[in-house]
Design a protein around this motif. Structure first.
Motif, PDB file in Angstrom:
ATOM      1  N   PRO A   1       1.014  -0.948   0.170  1.00  0.00           N
ATOM      2  CA  PRO A   1       0.031   0.110  -0.027  1.00  0.00           C
ATOM      3  C   PRO A   1       0.365   1.817  -0.200  1.00  0.00           C
ATOM      4  CG  PRO A   1      -0.585  -1.301   2.174  1.00  0.00           C
ATOM      5  CD  PRO A   1       0.589  -2.118   1.365  1.00  0.00           C
ATOM      6  N   ALA A   2       0.377   2.910  -0.317  1.00  0.00           N
ATOM      7  CA  ALA A   2       0.504   3.687  -0.607  1.00  0.00           C
ATOM      8  C   ALA A   2       1.257   4.424   0.944  1.00  0.00           C
ATOM      9  CB  ALA A   2       0.798   4.371  -1.154  1.00  0.00           C
ATOM     10  N   SER A   3       2.621   4.883   1.038  1.00  0.00           N
ATOM     11  CA  SER A   3       2.608   5.500   2.132  1.00  0.00           C
ATOM     12  C   SER A   3       2.205   6.742   2.207  1.00  0.00           C
ATOM     13  CB  SER A   3       4.275   5.325   2.465  1.00  0.00           C
ATOM     14  OG  SER A   3       4.467   6.097   3.807  1.00  0.00           O
ATOM     15  N   ILE A   4       2.053   7.277   3.256  1.00  0.00           N
ATOM     16  CA  ILE A   4       1.845   8.502   3.348  1.00  0.00           C
ATOM     17  C   ILE A   4       2.561   9.622   2.740  1.00  0.00           C
ATOM     18  CG2 ILE A   4      -0.224   8.538   5.003  1.00  0.00           C
ATOM     19  CD1 ILE A   4       1.779  10.238   6.694  1.00  0.00           C
ATOM     20  N   PHE A   5       3.467   8.582   3.157  1.00  0.00           N
ATOM     21  CA  PHE A   5       4.898  10.614   1.876  1.00  0.00           C
ATOM     22  C   PHE A   5       5.080   9.268   0.607  1.00  0.00           C
ATOM     23  CE2 PHE A   5       5.959   8.644   6.947  1.00  0.00           C
ATOM     24  CZ  PHE A   5       6.238   9.760   7.428  1.00  0.00           C
ATOM     25  N   ASP A   6       4.319   9.076  -0.129  1.00  0.00           N
ATOM     26  CA  ASP A   6       4.268   8.875  -1.696  1.00  0.00           C
ATOM     27  C   ASP A   6       2.891   9.295  -2.149  1.00  0.00           C
ATOM     28  OD1 ASP A   6       7.364   7.315  -1.151  1.00  0.00           O
ATOM     29  OD2 ASP A   6       5.430   4.964  -1.158  1.00  0.00           O
ATOM     30  N   ILE A   7       2.472  10.335  -1.111  1.00  0.00           N
ATOM     31  CA  ILE A   7       1.342  10.433  -1.705  1.00  0.00           C
ATOM     32  C   ILE A   7       1.439  11.889  -2.438  1.00  0.00           C
ATOM     33  CG2 ILE A   7      -1.163  10.707  -1.863  1.00  0.00           C
ATOM     34  CD1 ILE A   7      -1.461   9.126   0.297  1.00  0.00           C
ATOM     35  N   GLU A   8       1.202  12.293  -3.423  1.00  0.00           N
ATOM     36  CA  GLU A   8       1.470  13.303  -3.982  1.00  0.00           C
ATOM     37  C   GLU A   8       0.536  14.439  -3.963  1.00  0.00           C
ATOM     38  OE1 GLU A   8       4.669  14.074  -7.261  1.00  0.00           O
ATOM     39  OE2 GLU A   8       5.753  12.225  -5.879  1.00  0.00           O
ATOM     40  N   ASN A   9       0.219  15.128  -3.514  1.00  0.00           N
ATOM     41  CA  ASN A   9      -0.758  16.599  -3.827  1.00  0.00           C
ATOM     42  C   ASN A   9      -0.128  18.315  -3.539  1.00  0.00           C
ATOM     43  OD1 ASN A   9      -2.634  18.423  -3.610  1.00  0.00           O
ATOM     44  ND2 ASN A   9      -3.624  16.976  -2.096  1.00  0.00           N
ATOM     45  N   HIS A  10       0.339  18.237  -4.480  1.00  0.00           N
ATOM     46  CA  HIS A  10       0.998  19.374  -5.587  1.00  0.00           C
ATOM     47  C   HIS A  10       0.279  21.133  -4.574  1.00  0.00           C
ATOM     48  CE1 HIS A  10       4.456  17.685  -7.085  1.00  0.00           C
ATOM     49  NE2 HIS A  10       3.602  17.076  -7.627  1.00  0.00           N
ATOM     50  N   ASP A  11      -1.251  20.987  -4.740  1.00  0.00           N
ATOM     51  CA  ASP A  11      -1.939  21.777  -4.404  1.00  0.00           C
ATOM     52  C   ASP A  11      -1.871  22.390  -2.981  1.00  0.00           C
ATOM     53  OD1 ASP A  11      -2.075  22.446  -6.859  1.00  0.00           O
ATOM     54  OD2 ASP A  11      -4.419  21.104  -6.853  1.00  0.00           O
ATOM     55  N   LEU A  12      -1.789  20.724  -1.706  1.00  0.00           N
ATOM     56  CA  LEU A  12      -1.924  20.540  -0.568  1.00  0.00           C
ATOM     57  C   LEU A  12      -0.603  21.295  -0.283  1.00  0.00           C
ATOM     58  CD1 LEU A  12      -3.541  20.537   1.973  1.00  0.00           C
ATOM     59  CD2 LEU A  12      -2.880  17.568   2.049  1.00  0.00           C
ATOM     60  N   GLU A  13       0.215  20.883  -0.900  1.00  0.00           N
ATOM     61  CA  GLU A  13       1.599  21.161  -0.528  1.00  0.00           C
ATOM     62  C   GLU A  13       1.844  22.626  -1.095  1.00  0.00           C
ATOM     63  OE1 GLU A  13       6.352  19.930  -1.121  1.00  0.00           O
ATOM     64  OE2 GLU A  13       4.765  18.575  -2.229  1.00  0.00           O
ATOM     65  N   GLU A  14       2.110  22.880  -1.595  1.00  0.00           N
ATOM     66  CA  GLU A  14       2.102  25.391  -2.073  1.00  0.00           C
ATOM     67  C   GLU A  14       1.042  25.819  -1.066  1.00  0.00           C
ATOM     68  OE1 GLU A  14       3.286  28.351  -3.462  1.00  0.00           O
ATOM     69  OE2 GLU A  14       3.850  26.186  -4.072  1.00  0.00           O
ATOM     70  N   GLN A  15      -0.044  25.210  -0.355  1.00  0.00           N
ATOM     71  CA  GLN A  15      -0.763  25.576   0.487  1.00  0.00           C
ATOM     72  C   GLN A  15      -0.515  25.983   1.615  1.00  0.00           C
ATOM     73  OE1 GLN A  15      -4.863  24.734   0.877  1.00  0.00           O
ATOM     74  NE2 GLN A  15      -5.394  25.052   2.744  1.00  0.00           N
ATOM     75  N   ALA A  16      -0.315  24.655   2.214  1.00  0.00           N
ATOM     76  CA  ALA A  16       1.015  24.579   3.222  1.00  0.00           C
ATOM     77  C   ALA A  16       2.508  25.303   3.159  1.00  0.00           C
ATOM     78  CB  ALA A  16       1.593  23.077   3.747  1.00  0.00           C
ATOM     79  N   LEU A  17       2.816  24.954   2.390  1.00  0.00           N
ATOM     80  CA  LEU A  17       3.734  26.285   2.407  1.00  0.00           C
ATOM     81  C   LEU A  17       3.584  27.675   2.259  1.00  0.00           C
ATOM     82  CD1 LEU A  17       5.946  24.269  -0.455  1.00  0.00           C
ATOM     83  CD2 LEU A  17       6.386  25.179   2.203  1.00  0.00           C
TER      84      LEU A  17
END
Length: 56
Positions: free
Chosen positions: A4-20
């Motif tokens: 199963p995919a790790s939470i660290f492998d899931i890419e959500n660029h919009d969410l990452e950009e918002q967090a930054l």
């Protein structure tokens, strides 16, 4: 069947950009803790001196 995919492998660029952007806004507003305060705290911990973590 693969692993199963790790939470660290899931890419959500919009969410990452918002967090930054939120983090940069908080830092600009002075809500961060200085590197110097964290460095001093970590050095004390490494020397066996417990102190609560530094606050903003």
């Amino acid at each position: 069947m693969g692993e199963p995919a790790s939470i660290f492998d899931i890419e959500n660029h919009d969410l990452e950009e918002q967090a930054l952007l939120e983090a940069e806004t908080e830092l600009a507003a002075g809500k961060g803790i200085s590197h110097e305060k964290v460095r001093v705290w970590l050095k004390k911990l490494a020397a066996g001196q417990y102190e609560p973590p530094p606050c903003g």
